[in-house]
Write a protein that holds these residues in place. Structure first.
Motif, mmCIF file in Angstrom:
data_model
loop_
_atom_site.group_PDB
_atom_site.id
_atom_site.type_symbol
_atom_site.label_atom_id
_atom_site.label_comp_id
_atom_site.label_asym_id
_atom_site.label_seq_id
_atom_site.Cartn_x
_atom_site.Cartn_y
_atom_site.Cartn_z
ATOM 1 N N GLU A 459 9.792 2.164 -1.944
ATOM 2 C CA GLU A 459 10.449 0.919 -1.551
ATOM 3 C C GLU A 459 9.938 0.381 -0.216
ATOM 4 O O GLU A 459 10.439 -0.628 0.273
ATOM 5 C CB GLU A 459 11.960 1.137 -1.477
ATOM 6 C CG GLU A 459 12.577 1.512 -2.827
ATOM 7 C CD GLU A 459 14.071 1.722 -2.736
ATOM 8 O OE1 GLU A 459 14.639 1.540 -1.640
ATOM 9 O OE2 GLU A 459 14.678 2.067 -3.763
ATOM 10 N N LEU A 460 8.952 1.057 0.365
ATOM 11 C CA LEU A 460 8.359 0.576 1.619
ATOM 12 C C LEU A 460 7.234 -0.396 1.277
ATOM 13 O O LEU A 460 6.331 -0.074 0.499
ATOM 14 C CB LEU A 460 7.822 1.748 2.437
ATOM 15 C CG LEU A 460 7.388 1.433 3.874
ATOM 16 C CD1 LEU A 460 8.558 0.911 4.695
ATOM 17 C CD2 LEU A 460 6.787 2.680 4.529
ATOM 18 N N ILE A 461 7.286 -1.594 1.840
ATOM 19 C CA ILE A 461 6.345 -2.664 1.517
ATOM 20 C C ILE A 461 5.669 -3.146 2.799
ATOM 21 O O ILE A 461 6.321 -3.267 3.850
ATOM 22 C CB ILE A 461 7.067 -3.842 0.831
ATOM 23 C CG1 ILE A 461 7.713 -3.363 -0.474
ATOM 24 C CG2 ILE A 461 6.107 -4.997 0.556
ATOM 25 C CD1 ILE A 461 8.633 -4.388 -1.093
ATOM 26 N N LEU A 462 4.381 -3.423 2.724
ATOM 27 C CA LEU A 462 3.672 -4.001 3.860
ATOM 28 C C LEU A 462 3.597 -5.514 3.709
ATOM 29 O O LEU A 462 3.303 -6.012 2.623
ATOM 30 C CB LEU A 462 2.253 -3.422 3.967
ATOM 31 C CG LEU A 462 2.101 -2.154 4.825
ATOM 32 C CD1 LEU A 462 2.793 -0.971 4.152
ATOM 33 C CD2 LEU A 462 0.642 -1.845 5.096
ATOM 34 N N SER A 463 3.877 -6.214 4.805
ATOM 35 C CA SER A 463 3.760 -7.670 4.778
ATOM 36 C C SER A 463 2.296 -8.058 4.564
ATOM 37 O O SER A 463 1.381 -7.250 4.744
ATOM 38 C CB SER A 463 4.263 -8.270 6.097
ATOM 39 O OG SER A 463 3.370 -7.960 7.156
ATOM 40 N N LYS A 464 2.076 -9.308 4.194
ATOM 41 C CA LYS A 464 0.710 -9.783 3.981
ATOM 42 C C LYS A 464 -0.116 -9.646 5.256
ATOM 43 O O LYS A 464 -1.282 -9.223 5.209
ATOM 44 C CB LYS A 464 0.736 -11.240 3.518
ATOM 45 C CG LYS A 464 -0.644 -11.804 3.205
ATOM 46 C CD LYS A 464 -0.556 -13.223 2.660
ATOM 47 C CE LYS A 464 -1.964 -13.769 2.338
ATOM 48 N NZ LYS A 464 -1.885 -15.153 1.805
ATOM 49 N N ALA A 465 0.492 -9.970 6.405
ATOM 50 C CA ALA A 465 -0.235 -9.874 7.675
ATOM 51 C C ALA A 465 -0.590 -8.427 7.989
ATOM 52 O O ALA A 465 -1.697 -8.137 8.454
ATOM 53 C CB ALA A 465 0.601 -10.466 8.806
ATOM 54 N N ASP A 499 5.692 -4.900 9.262
ATOM 55 C CA ASP A 499 4.882 -5.997 9.800
ATOM 56 C C ASP A 499 3.827 -5.436 10.755
ATOM 57 O O ASP A 499 3.808 -4.228 11.037
ATOM 58 C CB ASP A 499 5.769 -7.003 10.524
ATOM 59 C CG ASP A 499 5.193 -8.424 10.424
ATOM 60 O OD1 ASP A 499 3.983 -8.554 10.127
ATOM 61 O OD2 ASP A 499 5.942 -9.381 10.645
ATOM 62 N N VAL A 500 2.963 -6.303 11.276
ATOM 63 C CA VAL A 500 1.872 -5.860 12.149
ATOM 64 C C VAL A 500 2.422 -5.092 13.345
ATOM 65 O O VAL A 500 1.879 -4.058 13.745
ATOM 66 C CB VAL A 500 1.036 -7.064 12.618
ATOM 67 C CG1 VAL A 500 0.007 -6.625 13.662
ATOM 68 C CG2 VAL A 500 0.330 -7.717 11.439
ATOM 69 N N ALA A 501 3.514 -5.573 13.926
ATOM 70 C CA ALA A 501 4.087 -4.928 15.105
ATOM 71 C C ALA A 501 4.593 -3.523 14.806
ATOM 72 O O ALA A 501 4.774 -2.719 15.726
ATOM 73 C CB ALA A 501 5.231 -5.783 15.663
ATOM 74 N N ASP A 502 4.846 -3.205 13.526
ATOM 75 C CA ASP A 502 5.353 -1.882 13.151
ATOM 76 C C ASP A 502 4.232 -0.878 12.900
ATOM 77 O O ASP A 502 4.498 0.317 12.737
ATOM 78 C CB ASP A 502 6.204 -1.988 11.882
ATOM 79 C CG ASP A 502 7.345 -2.983 12.028
ATOM 80 O OD1 ASP A 502 7.999 -2.952 13.090
ATOM 81 O OD2 ASP A 502 7.562 -3.785 11.099
#
Length: 562
Positions: A459-465, A499-502
């Motif tokens: 259930e962990l998803i990476l944003s497009k960025a 997100d990128v910051a993560d």
């Protein structure tokens, strides 16, 4: 102390924190590397300026972006002898952390030109000099390339030193731009000439240039073009002509003739003419490789490698898989074997882990009819290679039903360096090169999903960025590196959107050069400070105890995404 300029006092504090010897610092010596763009562009400028300063007590010193002295010119014999006594000579690093406050290291730390008068130096043996350092930035990219430093005896100090250093830096930057234009122009001219004269597909490649003519685009579909692009990566930077052979997904074999293009001794890039393509008549539609268990990737280059290995296992051809550490050679072998030969047991023996017992263990497994993989075959000793050659000779053809299947995994070309290794390769008619992850970055999304599912985080998803950022990275450790990076994410969260910051600090830096351990720690500290302070560079620089100019330079040097 009260009369000291504020930025000199801050520099002294940095020098003190770096534990620089106040009397006789010992700058590190760095082994010289191949000639850089900076050195090429600076050479005629230094020669010209040195002629203007002939027999004057002034020396011009060129360093790289780390403060390592690359070259020096001008200066009388007395001054040069004095500089030698403090190791201000080619090969020695004059960063502030090495020798304290000085015109080179302090200019780099401040990110600005600076004149250091004799007494302003941190260490006693440098106070006999005055030096003015000016930064040299790439005129197109803005990247910091190095410093031009003008050094003289302290008694001869003059504000004009700073003006002269800036002039020298400006001339070098102009020469870099001229050379870049010359190199690009030469490559473009060669490309146009090849297009006119060959009448066939032509590609031009350089470090940051790729051009493909219309004929190449017409001859090859998108899948074949992707495979050609991957193949041309192997030609970038080569200084000798060569011919590359590409077996394309469509079934076409393409021969790529590479010819380097030079301006003087500087490599501009290379022109590739696709000399011939052939496909058998009545060529069947290209096969799509089967979906192998535990394997992800649909790029042209990955499909080609998968199909090659499946063919080898299906035909019981013994095979050598070459690839960088972490590229997935062992995983690919196990998956192909499970798909094609699941009825037969497969044993993996690691030359690094097993050591001296490897040949005996291999004999026992093969005598039981097991198929065998020898991992890290490049670590085999000469005695083991000879014993394995005897064992393989005994095994092949000994069974009336089916010989055991054998595969080796090794690093690129590490089995091709002596007679004993070449003798062993006689038993392996096929060699498959497993590409590093940086050569098929389009497979990163599929790999991320597979690895997250395996890590128990479906259930962990990476944003497009965030995904785009992962696809920009060099992944020096290949798939293993990506797996370890995702494991760091999973340790802190198992669902939601990343997100990128993560992302971990190293994933927010796009530099492709190899970083030292100290540079890795510094990069991570900058990233964490920026994250803590919400991207506020002033607050981040204050928390790290560095100037705002320095943190801007670090962000640029490490390619940190803010």
């Amino acid at each position: 102390m009260s009369n000291v300029r504020p930025f000199i006092r801050i520099s002294w504090e940095r020098s003190l924190a770096s534990l620089v010897d106040t009397d006789h610092p010992d700058p590190a010596y760095v082994e010289r590397v191949t000639e850089s763009v900076l050195q090429r562009a600076a050479r005629p400028v230094l020669a010209s300026l040195s002629d203007e300063l002939a027999n004057e007590p002034v020396c011009l010193i060129l360093t790289d972006a780390k403060g390592v002295v690359l070259d020096r010119g001008g200066g009388d014999s007395t001054l040069l002898s004095a500089l030698d006594t403090v190791h201000l000579a080619p090969g020695f690093r004059y960063g502030e952390q090495d020798v304290g406050t000085n015109g080179i290291g302090t200019a780099l730390e401040m990110g600005a030109p600076i004149l250091i008068d004799g007494g302003e130096h941190y260490t006693g043996n440098l106070r006999q000099f005055s030096c003015a350092g000016a930064l040299i930035n790439h005129p197109v990219t803005g990247a910091l390339l190095g410093v031009i430093d003008i050094t003289t005896e302290a008694a001869n100090t003059n504000p004009l030193l700073m003006s002269f250093a800036k002039l020298a830096a400006r001339r070098i930057q102009e020469r870099i731009l001229e050379e870049a234009n010359e190199l690009d122009g030469a490559l473009l001219g060669g490309y146009y000439a090849a297009c006119r004269h060959s009448g066939g597909p032509v590609i031009a490649v350089a470090e940051k240039i790729f051009m493909m003519n219309a004929l190449a685009q017409q001859h090859f579909d998108a899948t074949d073009q992707a495979a050609l692009i991957d193949q041309t990566r192997e030609a970038v930077g080569r200084v000798n002509p060569c011919t590359l052979v590409a077996d394309l997904p469509s079934g076409i074999t393409a021969r790529l003739a590479y010819q380097p293009t030079f301006v003087g001794t500087a490599l501009a890039g290379g022109i590739i003419q696709i000399k011939e393509q052939h496909a058998p008549r009545n060529l069947p539609a290209p096969r799509r490789p089967p979906a192998l268990p535990g394997i992800a990737g649909a790029s042209a280059v990955w499909r080609h490698v998968t199909q090659e290995l499946v063919d080898a296992v299906t035909k019981s051809e013994w095979v050598v898989l070459q690839g960088e550490p972490g590229a997935g050679t062992s995983t690919l072998i196990a998956a192909a074997h499970q798909h094609c030969a699941s009825a037969h047991h497969l044993t993996l023996l690691d030359a690094e882990a097993v050591g001296d017992d490897l040949v005996d263990l291999a004999r026992a497994e093969l005598s039981e009819g097991s198929d065998l993989v020898v991992r890290h075959a490049h670590l085999l000793t000469d005695d083991q290679l000879a014993e394995l050659a005897v064992l393989f000779q005994e095994i092949q053809g000994a069974s009336a039903v089916r010989d055991p299947w054998v595969a080796l995994t090794t690093r690129e070309d590490d089995l091709n360096d002596d007679d004993s290794r070449l003798h062993l390769l006689h038993f392996f008619p096929r060699t498959v090169s497993v590409p590093p992850l940086r050569h098929h970055l389009e497979d990163v999304p599929a790999l991320v999903r597979l690895l997250l599912n395996r890590a128990g985080a479906p259930e962990l998803i990476l944003s497009k960025a965030a995904m785009n950022q992962l696809m920009r990275l060099p992944w020096t450790g290949n798939v293993t590196h990506l797996k370890e990076t995702l494991a760091m994410l999973v340790r802190t969260r198992r669902s939601g959107v990343v997100d990128v910051a993560d992302l971990p600090p190293e994933c927010r830096s796009t530099t492709r050069r190899s970083l030292s351990r100290l540079e890795v720690l510094e990069r991570d500290a900058v990233v964490e400070a920026l994250t803590t302070h919400g991207g506020d560079k002033v607050a981040a620089s204050e928390s790290l105890g560095m100037s705002r100019a320095t943190i801007y330079r670090k962000i640029r040097d490490y390619g940190i995404i803010t």
